[in-house]
Structure formats: structure tokens, C-alpha cells
Write a protein that holds these residues in place. Structure first.
Motif, PDB file in Angstrom:
ATOM      1  N   LEU A 151      37.843  38.596  38.838  1.00 26.60           N
ATOM      2  CA  LEU A 151      38.344  38.505  37.461  1.00 26.60           C
ATOM      3  C   LEU A 151      37.323  39.057  36.467  1.00 26.60           C
ATOM      4  CD1 LEU A 151      40.080  35.005  37.566  1.00 26.60           C
ATOM      5  CD2 LEU A 151      41.148  37.265  37.689  1.00 26.60           C
ATOM      6  N   ALA A 152      36.027  38.822  36.735  1.00 32.99           N
ATOM      7  CA  ALA A 152      34.994  39.381  35.866  1.00 32.99           C
ATOM      8  C   ALA A 152      35.017  40.908  35.936  1.00 32.99           C
ATOM      9  CB  ALA A 152      33.621  38.850  36.276  1.00 32.99           C
ATOM     10  N   ARG A 210      37.818  42.639  33.952  1.00 31.24           N
ATOM     11  CA  ARG A 210      37.645  42.734  32.502  1.00 31.24           C
ATOM     12  C   ARG A 210      36.949  44.031  32.105  1.00 31.24           C
ATOM     13  NH1 ARG A 210      36.892  36.988  33.094  1.00 31.24           N
ATOM     14  NH2 ARG A 210      34.637  37.197  33.382  1.00 31.24           N
ATOM     15  N   ILE A 211      36.383  44.734  33.092  1.00 29.63           N
ATOM     16  CA  ILE A 211      35.623  45.956  32.811  1.00 29.63           C
ATOM     17  C   ILE A 211      36.264  47.173  33.463  1.00 29.63           C
ATOM     18  CG2 ILE A 211      33.370  47.073  33.080  1.00 29.63           C
ATOM     19  CD1 ILE A 211      32.122  44.249  33.084  1.00 29.63           C
ATOM     20  N   GLU A 229      27.385  42.955  36.003  1.00 27.43           N
ATOM     21  CA  GLU A 229      28.135  43.382  34.811  1.00 27.43           C
ATOM     22  C   GLU A 229      27.694  44.773  34.370  1.00 27.43           C
ATOM     23  OE1 GLU A 229      29.163  41.855  30.262  1.00 27.43           O
ATOM     24  OE2 GLU A 229      28.278  40.479  31.732  1.00 27.43           O
ATOM     25  N   LEU A 243      45.795  37.701  37.796  1.00 25.88           N
ATOM     26  CA  LEU A 243      46.025  38.970  37.111  1.00 25.88           C
ATOM     27  C   LEU A 243      47.509  39.284  36.992  1.00 25.88           C
ATOM     28  CD1 LEU A 243      43.165  41.045  38.766  1.00 25.88           C
ATOM     29  CD2 LEU A 243      43.288  40.295  36.379  1.00 25.88           C
TER      30      LEU A 243
END
Length: 353
Positions: free
Chosen positions: A301-302, A305-306, A262, A352
Motif C-alpha cells: 500500500l505504501a 501511493r508512489i 520510499e 486497492l
């Protein structure tokens, strides 16, 4: 939305090819016999790639001695005592040392690409070694009658020709392998060596048009080999700002094996420039466990988000066997991981979309 997904490059060689390489080195088979084994391995590699559903293929580097040294195979002006690269498990790799100029590639990447494209109708990408890696073969104390400035000029010319030849031969994209980027920060924590590497590679990239650079990418990873790495302990925060200064259109960034993905994704989002797309690693070639498609989906998908999804793609962290003698991962495991990446990326695209 359909996210692009691409392999990095190398696939473990089959046993018969590994045996053949040993026989050739011992003088028990000739070059024609070895070429026949390489052709057999190439055909099998492309067939198995197609079975995974991968939209883009590579030749698996079946004919390369290594991802880094293929341009040098057959050159006479080399000594074996070049730069040593240590890995975390204690093993090392050693580059050759140039002993005389002018420097010229003995083998160009388009020779591998042409053979692969003759065997498939699918798009084929071609991996090439970055000029910065080959710059390490020039000795620190210089070469009489061949100053470093002339070597660098020759190297830039040769690296440009290697990329251009692959583009003109129909490569879907050309990937510069830049594993020495992260390693440079271990050798020189000040970042000076990294900046030299970036400037050298940009001297090559600046010879291409903006349209051509959209098809040129740069791969970074901590140097996976024999289930070990050389620079995973180097903080990505030192590398990524300089990495995205490279004037390329695509970036392939190892992420699945990263301790804090992350945080790394945040760094990518902060430094990714207009017109650049990042392919994140979603499978770890060093981990013998095969990821599930659902794990891959969740990693994508994680990331989405960024990093904006329209600037995102997926890849494997590294090649599965960058040196021909690396047998730490089986062909079956490599293709299973690739299939999981392809399917997981498809699942993420559906979410998505």
C-alpha cells in the motif's frame, strides 16, 4: 484489482539433495542417481509452492549448480581462476575463466522448465542468467584466436537462444538475473561498466518482438548469498535510471531490505517507462524473521501511493539460495515467506480494489 505476485527463483535444496551433490562430487554416486534426487526435490518444491497459494511457480533451481553458472556446467574450456566477487561478510564467489572459443552454452534453461511443467498445471516462470554476467568469464587479456568481439557475438546468440527456448517451451515469463548491475557501480563508479552491461543485454532483448518482451523481465538485487550481500552499499540512484533503459517489460526490484524504500520508490516512479511493470520486493530472504501478511500488505500500500497500482506487482527481494551450497535459509522459512507474500499481496489488492 488483483496485483500480480511472483517468486524470484531459487529455493534452498533439501538435505538429501545437498548430501547427494557431495556424494556425486566425490564419485560415490553416478549422474543417474543424482538426477533421481533432483527429481524428488523438484516434485517436493512444486508441491510446496502450490500449498502457498502462489499463482506462479518456479522449479526452485533444484537442478542448477548456481543461478549464474548453469550454462557452463560440463564445458571443458574453463579455468577456475576467474573474476572474484566479494561479499560484505568476507566470503567470496569466483567465476570460471574462459580459455578457448567458440563459446556455447552446455545447458539451456528450458531443460529445467520442461521438467517442472510436467509436474504442475500452474504457470511456471523461468529464470536465466543475463548475458552481462556471463561476459565476465572472458579474460581481460583476451584469448589467442578468439577476440572479444567474436565472444560477444557468440554470447548474444546463446543468450537469445536460452530465452527463446524457455518462451517456446511455455514459460509464463522469463526472468533475466542481473545482480551484477548494482555490483558494476562498485567496480566502476563512473557507470561505464553498467552502460556496457545494459547495451549488451539490450543487444539480446532487441532480437525479440514487443509482444515477447512483455513476458521478459529483469531482476536486480544486491546479491544475497549466505546471509550477506555484495552491493547493498551502492546507491540505487546510480542504477535505476540505467536499469529501466533495458528493453524489457517487467522489472523485479529488491526493496524490503532497502534502507530508504520510499526514496527508492520515488526513483522507480521517475524512471519507469511506458509499458513497463515493476515488481517490488516485499520479503527479505536474508532476514530469518518471517514477515506477516499484514506487513507485506502495508509495504504494498505504501508503494501504491508512489507507483501507479496498475503498474505494480510484488516479489521476494532475491532468490533464497542462488548457489546450491547456500544453507543459510531453511526451506520452511523460504516457503513461509512466500506464503506471507502471497497473502499480503492479496490483502493489499482488496484494499486497492
Amino acid at each position: 484489482m488483483t496485483l500480480p505476485t511472483e517468486p524470484i527463483g531459487s529455493i534452498p535444496r533439501p538435505d538429501y539433495l545437498l548430501d547427494g551433490l557431495g556424494e556425486f562430487a566425490a564419485g560415490r554416486i553416478d549422474a543417474a542417481e543424482l538426477a533421481g534426487l533432483e527429481s524428488r526435490a523438484l516434485a517436493d518444491t512444486l508441491s510446496r509452492f502450490e500449498e502457498t497459494g502462489s499463482p506462479v511457480l518456479t522449479d526452485g533451481e533444484q537442478g542448477k549448480p548456481s543461478f549464474a553458472t548453469y550454462p557452463l556446467a560440463g564445458l571443458d574450456a574453463l579455468a577456475p581462476d576467474g573474476v572474484v566477487i566479494p561479499f560484505a561478510d568476507g566470503h567470496t564467489r569466483q567465476l570460471p575463466r574462459l580459455t578457448a572459443g567458440p563459446f556455447r552454452y552446455a545447458t539451456r534453461a528450458d531443460s529445467y522448465l520442461t521438467r517442472a511443467k510436467a509436474l504442475t498445471d500452474k504457470p511456471v516462470k523461468q529464470a536465466v542468467i543475463a548475458a552481462s554476467a556471463l561476459s565476465l568469464i572472458y579474460p581481460g587479456d583476451g584469448i589467442d584466436g578468439y577476440p572479444r568481439e567474436r565472444f560477444v557475438a557468440d554470447l548474444v546468440d546463446e543468450a537469445e537462444a536460452d530465452i527463446r527456448g524457455s518462451l517456446e517451451a511455455g514459460a509464463d515469463s522469463v526472468q533475466l538475473d542481473f545482480t551484477e548491475g548494482r555490483l558494476s557501480l562498485k567496480l566502476d563508479p563512473s557507470g561505464g561498466l553498467l552502460r556496457q552491461f545494459v547495451d549488451l543485454n539490450n543487444a539480446v532483448l532487441d532480437r525479440f518482438t514487443a509482444e515477447e518482451r512483455e513476458k521478459i523481465g529483469v531482476h536486480t538485487c544486491p546479491g544475497g548469498d549466505q546471509d550477506s550481500v555484495h552491493s547493498l552499499d551502492v546507491d540505487y540512484a546510480g542504477l535505476l535510471p540505467a536499469l529501466f533503459d533495458l528493453r524489457a517489460g517487467r522489472f523485479y526490484v529488491q526493496l524490503a531490505s532497502e534502507g530508504d524504500p520510499e526514496r527508492t520508490l520515488g526513483l522507480i516512479a521517475d524512471h519507469l517507462k511506458a509499458g513497463q511493470r515493476v515488481f517490488i520486493g516485499v520479503t527479505d530472504p536474508i532476514d530469518p524473521r518471517v514477515e506477516t501478511p499484514e506487513e507485506v500488505r502495508d509495504r504494498v500500500l505504501a508503494a501504491a501511493r508512489i507507483v501507479p497500482p496498475d503498474r505494480l506487482g510484488t516479489c521476494d527481494d532475491c532468490g533464497f539460495s542462488p548457489f546450491a551450497d547456500d544453507t543459510s535459509t531453511s526451506r520452511d522459512v523460504a516457503f513461509a515467506k512466500i506464503k506471507a507474500r502471497v497473502e499480503g499481496t492479496r490483502l493489499a489488492s482488496e484494499k486497492l480494489g
